[in-house]
Design an enzyme around this catalytic site. Structure first.
Site, PDB file in Angstrom:
ATOM      1  N   SER A   1       0.847  -1.189   0.000  1.00 52.76           N
ATOM      2  CA  SER A   1       0.000   0.000   0.000  1.00 52.76           C
ATOM      3  C   SER A   1       0.879   1.234   0.000  1.00 52.76           C
ATOM      4  O   SER A   1       2.093   1.137  -0.199  1.00 52.76           O
ATOM      5  CB  SER A   1      -0.987  -0.043   1.172  1.00 52.76           C
ATOM      6  OG  SER A   1      -1.997   0.923   0.955  1.00 52.76           O
TER       7      SER A   1
ATOM      8  N   LYS B   1       2.971   1.751  -3.725  1.00 50.27           N
ATOM      9  CA  LYS B   1       2.225   1.097  -4.817  1.00 50.27           C
ATOM     10  C   LYS B   1       2.846   1.301  -6.197  1.00 50.27           C
ATOM     11  O   LYS B   1       2.758   0.420  -7.044  1.00 50.27           O
ATOM     12  CB  LYS B   1       0.773   1.593  -4.828  1.00 50.27           C
ATOM     13  CG  LYS B   1      -0.103   0.946  -3.777  1.00 50.27           C
ATOM     14  CD  LYS B   1      -1.546   1.397  -3.931  1.00 50.27           C
ATOM     15  CE  LYS B   1      -2.462   0.505  -3.128  1.00 50.27           C
ATOM     16  NZ  LYS B   1      -3.875   0.845  -3.310  1.00 50.27           N
TER      17      LYS B   1
ATOM     18  N   ASP C   1      -7.715  -3.752  -6.582  1.00 54.33           N
ATOM     19  CA  ASP C   1      -8.768  -2.793  -6.204  1.00 54.33           C
ATOM     20  C   ASP C   1      -9.863  -2.721  -7.277  1.00 54.33           C
ATOM     21  O   ASP C   1     -11.051  -2.688  -6.965  1.00 54.33           O
ATOM     22  CB  ASP C   1      -8.167  -1.389  -6.012  1.00 54.33           C
ATOM     23  CG  ASP C   1      -7.435  -1.261  -4.680  1.00 54.33           C
ATOM     24  OD1 ASP C   1      -7.766  -2.009  -3.741  1.00 54.33           O
ATOM     25  OD2 ASP C   1      -6.529  -0.419  -4.582  1.00 54.33           O
TER      26      ASP C   1
ATOM     27  N   GLY D   1     -12.815  11.395  -9.453  1.00 55.91           N
ATOM     28  CA  GLY D   1     -11.553  11.000  -8.825  1.00 55.91           C
ATOM     29  C   GLY D   1     -10.678  10.216  -9.777  1.00 55.91           C
ATOM     30  O   GLY D   1     -11.159   9.406 -10.578  1.00 55.91           O
TER      31      GLY D   1
ATOM     32  N   GLY E   1      -5.455   6.785  -6.658  1.00 49.67           N
ATOM     33  CA  GLY E   1      -5.203   5.346  -6.655  1.00 49.67           C
ATOM     34  C   GLY E   1      -6.470   4.540  -6.916  1.00 49.67           C
ATOM     35  O   GLY E   1      -6.502   3.683  -7.815  1.00 49.67           O
TER      36      GLY E   1
HETATM   37  P1  NAD Z   1      -5.770   9.538  -3.723  1.00 51.37           P
HETATM   38  O1  NAD Z   1      -5.207  10.563  -2.794  1.00 51.37           O
HETATM   39  O2  NAD Z   1      -4.864   8.707  -4.536  1.00 51.37           O
HETATM   40  O3  NAD Z   1      -6.772  10.295  -4.764  1.00 51.37           O
HETATM   41  C1  NAD Z   1      -7.713  11.250  -4.314  1.00 51.37           C
HETATM   42  C2  NAD Z   1      -8.613  11.692  -5.466  1.00 51.37           C
HETATM   43  O4  NAD Z   1      -9.677  12.483  -4.917  1.00 51.37           O
HETATM   44  C3  NAD Z   1      -7.937  12.574  -6.496  1.00 51.37           C
HETATM   45  O5  NAD Z   1      -8.528  12.353  -7.753  1.00 51.37           O
HETATM   46  C4  NAD Z   1      -8.264  13.995  -6.016  1.00 51.37           C
HETATM   47  O6  NAD Z   1      -8.275  14.926  -7.078  1.00 51.37           O
HETATM   48  C5  NAD Z   1      -9.663  13.793  -5.461  1.00 51.37           C
HETATM   49  N1  NAD Z   1     -10.003  14.731  -4.396  1.00 51.37           N
HETATM   50  C6  NAD Z   1      -9.422  14.818  -3.177  1.00 51.37           C
HETATM   51  N2  NAD Z   1     -10.032  15.772  -2.438  1.00 51.37           N
HETATM   52  C7  NAD Z   1     -11.026  16.273  -3.211  1.00 51.37           C
HETATM   53  C8  NAD Z   1     -12.005  17.288  -3.001  1.00 51.37           C
HETATM   54  N3  NAD Z   1     -12.094  17.959  -1.857  1.00 51.37           N
HETATM   55  N4  NAD Z   1     -12.876  17.540  -4.009  1.00 51.37           N
HETATM   56  C9  NAD Z   1     -12.804  16.858  -5.170  1.00 51.37           C
HETATM   57  N5  NAD Z   1     -11.901  15.890  -5.421  1.00 51.37           N
HETATM   58  C10 NAD Z   1     -11.018  15.602  -4.443  1.00 51.37           C
HETATM   59  O7  NAD Z   1      -6.728   8.646  -2.830  1.00 51.37           O
HETATM   60  P2  NAD Z   1      -7.208   7.135  -3.109  1.00 51.37           P
HETATM   61  O8  NAD Z   1      -6.217   6.195  -2.567  1.00 51.37           O
HETATM   62  O9  NAD Z   1      -7.634   7.033  -4.523  1.00 51.37           O
HETATM   63  O10 NAD Z   1      -8.474   7.053  -2.157  1.00 51.37           O
HETATM   64  C11 NAD Z   1      -9.647   7.798  -2.436  1.00 51.37           C
HETATM   65  C12 NAD Z   1     -10.817   7.258  -1.621  1.00 51.37           C
HETATM   66  O11 NAD Z   1     -11.082   5.914  -1.983  1.00 51.37           O
HETATM   67  C13 NAD Z   1     -10.568   7.230  -0.106  1.00 51.37           C
HETATM   68  O12 NAD Z   1     -11.776   7.543   0.525  1.00 51.37           O
HETATM   69  C14 NAD Z   1     -10.225   5.805   0.181  1.00 51.37           C
HETATM   70  O13 NAD Z   1     -10.601   5.414   1.490  1.00 51.37           O
HETATM   71  C15 NAD Z   1     -11.099   5.102  -0.827  1.00 51.37           C
HETATM   72  N6  NAD Z   1     -10.568   3.780  -1.184  1.00 51.37           N
HETATM   73  C16 NAD Z   1     -11.397   2.748  -1.008  1.00 51.37           C
HETATM   74  C17 NAD Z   1     -10.974   1.489  -1.359  1.00 51.37           C
HETATM   75  C18 NAD Z   1     -11.919   0.352  -1.150  1.00 51.37           C
HETATM   76  O14 NAD Z   1     -11.484  -0.795  -1.305  1.00 51.37           O
HETATM   77  N7  NAD Z   1     -13.176   0.615  -0.833  1.00 51.37           N
HETATM   78  C19 NAD Z   1      -9.698   1.285  -1.889  1.00 51.37           C
HETATM   79  C20 NAD Z   1      -8.860   2.387  -2.064  1.00 51.37           C
HETATM   80  C21 NAD Z   1      -9.318   3.644  -1.696  1.00 51.37           C
END
Ligand code: NAD
Length: 288
Positions: A69, A73, A109, A133, A136
């Site tokens: 993680s 990654k 994922d 979004g 990741g």
């Molecule tokens: P990351 O930091 O890699 O990406 C964040 C994304 O959100 C980017 O595209 C960014 O531009 C956008 N963003 C952030 N703040 C914002 C805002 N205020 N307004 C608009 N866009 C915004 O994060 P990640 O690892 O992709 O994780 C994102 C979410 O997905 C988290 O909530 C994480 O818990 C969740 N997640 C869930 C799983 C699962 O298995 N359910 C797996 C991975 C991540």
């Protein structure tokens, strides 16, 4: 657990930092115990500077593999021998499998996301998705959906540090899959509304709705959602996010948090290591 560990126990790791809060060790160790499999899953604090030694350890200790993680990654890729096609397109790995010293990187994922929909008897292949979004989670979801046959993906992102990645995702999907991807800015609210209106599924992968933004959502007006759209938030804490409440207010039937994705990404990795299906319902009841 102690009665399961013996001289033959096979080790699987989780390499990340910070990582001690992760549910993955509980998830996998309970699944091993339930199925009577002689594996143990342990979390290790691994930052980028320890990655080379950590990968050597996988080979030296003959570990079956590892989850990976943040912050590793992407950085893990040069240390691996092979990449699964989705991991290659994502440029990220969350699972390593060690086959007699050959290390292959996978990303589960996206497959976890698609499998969680299948669990609900929902099929989005041939359909259109609007996805907010491109971090990741968003990258893994978009790439796997495109590989699995989703026809169109409209990707929305803010003009922030992830914008370049959103551009890259759209480019790769259009070049390497049969899916048509388009990029849109979240600042154009009318465009956002109209793409959602035209979609079978809206997925939010931004983390808006999770601490410290738990009172926020990118879609405020329930009027943006048809009752038959699927609304999927990758956030799983809280269990019901602000976005999900807006969808419920709109009378949407299929509203999901990210729990199914967490479970199924774990189950996909479990299968890659052990060849067995994780007892997902048992783990869901036990831990979530
Ligand atoms: P990351 O930091 O890699 O990406 C964040 C994304 O959100 C980017 O595209 C960014 O531009 C956008 N963003 C952030 N703040 C914002 C805002 N205020 N307004 C608009 N866009 C915004 O994060 P990640 O690892 O992709 O994780 C994102 C979410 O997905 C988290 O909530 C994480 O818990 C969740 N997640 C869930 C799983 C699962 O298995 N359910 C797996 C991975 C991540």
């Amino acid at each position: 657990m102690t009665e399961r560990i013996d001289g033959h126990t096979i080790l699987i790791g989780l390499m990340a930092y910070p990582i001690r809060h992760s549910m993955s060790p509980m998830m996998h160790n309970n699944a091993f115990a339930k199925l009577g499999l002689n594996y143990a899953y342990l979390a290790f604090d691994i930052t980028n500077d320890k990655l080379s030694d950590a990968v050597k350890a996988i080979r030296t200790l003959d570990m079956r593999g590892s989850n990976v993680s943040m912050p590793n990654k992407q950085k893990i890729i040069p240390y691996l021998d092979k990449l699964d096609p989705a991991a290659k397109l994502c440029g990220a790995v969350n699972t390593i499998v060690n086959d007699d010293g050959i290390l292959t990187g996978y990303t589960t994922d996206g497959t976890g996301f698609m499998k969680s929909l299948e669990d609900e008897n929902l099929d989005i292949r041939g359909k259109k998705m609007t996805l907010s979004g491109a971090g990741g989670a968003g990258t893994a979801i978009a790439v796997q959906a495109a590989l699995d046959g989703v026809a169109e993906i409209s990707i929305f992102n803010a003009k922030d540090k992830f914008w370049d990645n959103a551009e890259r995702n759209v480019d790769i999907i259009n070049k390497k899959t049969n899916c048509k991807a388009t990029l849109h800015t979240l600042e154009d609210r009318e465009d956002f509304r109209s793409e959602i209106a035209d979609s079978t599924i809206y997925c939010d992968s931004t983390g808006v709705g999770m601490k410290p933004l738990e009172d926020e959502t990118l879609v405020i007006d329930p009027g943006w959602f048809r009752k038959d759209i699927i609304v999927y938030d990758t956030v799983y804490a809280p269990r019901t996010t602000k976005l999900m409440k807006v969808a419920q207010k709109a009378g949407v039937t299929h509203v999901f948090n990210g729990l199914g994705m967490v479970l199924e990404q774990g189950a996909e990795a479990f299968k890659l290591w052990t060849g067995k299906s994780m007892p997902v319902e048992y783990i869901r009841e036990l831990l979530f």
